[in-house]
Design an enzyme around this catalytic site. Structure first.
Site, mmCIF file in Angstrom:
data_model
loop_
_atom_site.group_PDB
_atom_site.id
_atom_site.type_symbol
_atom_site.label_atom_id
_atom_site.label_comp_id
_atom_site.label_asym_id
_atom_site.label_seq_id
_atom_site.Cartn_x
_atom_site.Cartn_y
_atom_site.Cartn_z
ATOM 1 N N HIS A 1 -31.925 -14.599 -44.719
ATOM 2 C CA HIS A 1 -32.062 -13.999 -42.964
ATOM 3 C C HIS A 1 -33.069 -13.675 -42.980
ATOM 4 O O HIS A 1 -33.913 -13.543 -44.012
ATOM 5 C CB HIS A 1 -30.955 -12.647 -43.061
ATOM 6 N N GLY B 1 -33.526 -7.979 -32.616
ATOM 7 C CA GLY B 1 -32.606 -6.592 -32.590
ATOM 8 C C GLY B 1 -33.780 -6.133 -31.106
ATOM 9 O O GLY B 1 -33.853 -4.888 -31.600
ATOM 10 N N LYS C 1 -24.960 -6.029 -40.508
ATOM 11 C CA LYS C 1 -25.660 -4.764 -41.293
ATOM 12 C C LYS C 1 -25.747 -3.629 -42.525
ATOM 13 O O LYS C 1 -24.545 -4.750 -42.882
ATOM 14 C CB LYS C 1 -27.347 -4.168 -40.127
ATOM 15 N N ASN D 1 -22.862 -10.308 -37.720
ATOM 16 C CA ASN D 1 -23.952 -9.461 -39.237
ATOM 17 C C ASN D 1 -23.682 -8.355 -38.827
ATOM 18 O O ASN D 1 -24.469 -7.504 -37.778
ATOM 19 C CB ASN D 1 -25.319 -9.617 -39.066
ATOM 20 N N SER E 1 -30.119 -10.874 -30.545
ATOM 21 C CA SER E 1 -29.793 -9.522 -28.837
ATOM 22 C C SER E 1 -29.248 -10.989 -28.112
ATOM 23 O O SER E 1 -29.371 -10.409 -27.208
ATOM 24 C CB SER E 1 -31.350 -9.920 -28.126
ATOM 25 N N GLU F 1 -34.661 -10.596 -42.093
ATOM 26 C CA GLU F 1 -34.761 -9.091 -42.666
ATOM 27 C C GLU F 1 -34.729 -9.535 -44.218
ATOM 28 O O GLU F 1 -35.319 -8.512 -44.575
ATOM 29 C CB GLU F 1 -33.506 -8.385 -42.830
ATOM 30 N N GLU G 1 -32.677 -18.260 -35.518
ATOM 31 C CA GLU G 1 -32.406 -16.700 -34.985
ATOM 32 C C GLU G 1 -34.844 -16.865 -34.936
ATOM 33 O O GLU G 1 -35.139 -16.321 -35.847
ATOM 34 C CB GLU G 1 -32.610 -15.877 -35.641
HETATM 35 P P1 PGA Z 1 -29.430 -9.002 -32.987
HETATM 36 O O1 PGA Z 1 -29.463 -9.291 -35.289
HETATM 37 O O2 PGA Z 1 -28.095 -9.164 -32.896
HETATM 38 O O3 PGA Z 1 -29.138 -7.423 -33.347
HETATM 39 O O4 PGA Z 1 -30.776 -9.358 -32.397
HETATM 40 C C1 PGA Z 1 -29.592 -10.744 -35.186
HETATM 41 C C2 PGA Z 1 -29.169 -10.938 -36.683
HETATM 42 O O5 PGA Z 1 -28.829 -9.576 -36.902
HETATM 43 O O6 PGA Z 1 -29.336 -11.489 -37.394
#
Ligand code: PGA
Length: 242
Positions: A92, A167, A9, A7, A203, A94, A161
């Site tokens: 997701h 993150g 971002k 992903n 992470s 976010e 997740e």
């Molecule tokens: P990350 O993000 O690996 O930086 O924790 C996970 C995600 O984007 O879902």
């Protein structure tokens, strides 16, 4: 078959996304791993140009469920399909947190995606407070039931997740991941009648990917931050191929 979903971002520039795509193309990927790259909508076509003749697969970070109408800035299922997208992330954390997405909306997106042949990858997970209060099962159960409403026998991939692990550099223990994934598989079967794959996200780094990749009930990983750095991405892919 295991899944490695990157992903990327929203903040990568086009040049950065293309550099990462080239890194993936020059990596040695095992035949039984599906490597799915999810760049921002703006870079889908360019990334596809790089990976088109490789084993890597194109994915998108989101979609809107309506196919026609006045929904300024939304991206439809048909538009993603035109760009050779095969997998689509929905729900997701976010999107839920910053854009107010609900399980009901996510359910509509899954229903819009399934007839297109594109595979929804549905993100679920509990907050830090729910985790500390021992309410993980309760939370994911509610999410699964709501997002799968009316979806009998449909093939869904779940990305579990824990929100507090995204993150942050903190992960769930392998034993807990195995346990929660087992619970998710059972619940998906109960609500939809279908088997599902469950990926872990939050992470994942080159230091821990091997443990998660080989853990029981883990059908792959969803990686954010570490997949957006060339060296780490290359290390992650080589670690799952050895
Ligand atoms: P990350 O993000 O690996 O930086 O924790 C996970 C995600 O984007 O879902």
């Amino acid at each position: 078959m295991k899944y490695f979903i990157a992903n990327w971002k929203m903040y990568l520039t086009r040049a950065e996304a293309l550099e990462l795509a080239s890194t993936v193309v020059s990596s040695n990927i095992l035949n039984d791993a599906s490597v799915v790259l999810c760049p921002s909508f703006l870079h889908l076509e360019a990334v596809d140009g790089i990976i088109a003749h490789s084993q890597a697969i194109l994915g998108a970070q989101d979609v809107y469920f309506e196919s026609v109408g006045a929904f300024t800035s939304a991206i439809s299922v048909q538009q993603l399909k035109e760009l050779a997208v095969s997998y689509v992330l929905v729900g997701h954390s976010e999107r839920r947190k910053y854009f107010g997405e609900t399980d009901e909306l996510i359910n509509k997106k899954i229903k819009a995606l399934l007839p297109s042949g594109m595979q929804p990858v549905v993100c679920i997970g509990e907050t830090a407070i729910e985790h500390s209060e021992g309410k993980t099962h309760e939370r994911v159960d509610k999410q699964i039931q709501a997002v799968l409403q009316g979806l009998q026998s449909s093939h869904i991939i779940i990305a579990y997740e824990p929100i507090w692990a995204i993150g942050t550099g903190v992960t769930l223990s392998i034993d807990d991941v195995t346990e929660v994934h087992g619970y998710i598989k059972k619940k998906v079967k109960e609500y939809s009648g279908a088997e599902c794959e469950v990926l872990y996200g939050g992470s994942i780094t080159p230091e821990n990917i091997k443990e998660f990749w080989s853990a029981q009930n883990v059908d792959g990983v969803l990686v954010g931050g570490s997949s957006t750095q060339k060296d780490k991405l290359s290390a992650l892919l080589s670690l799952i191929s050895n």
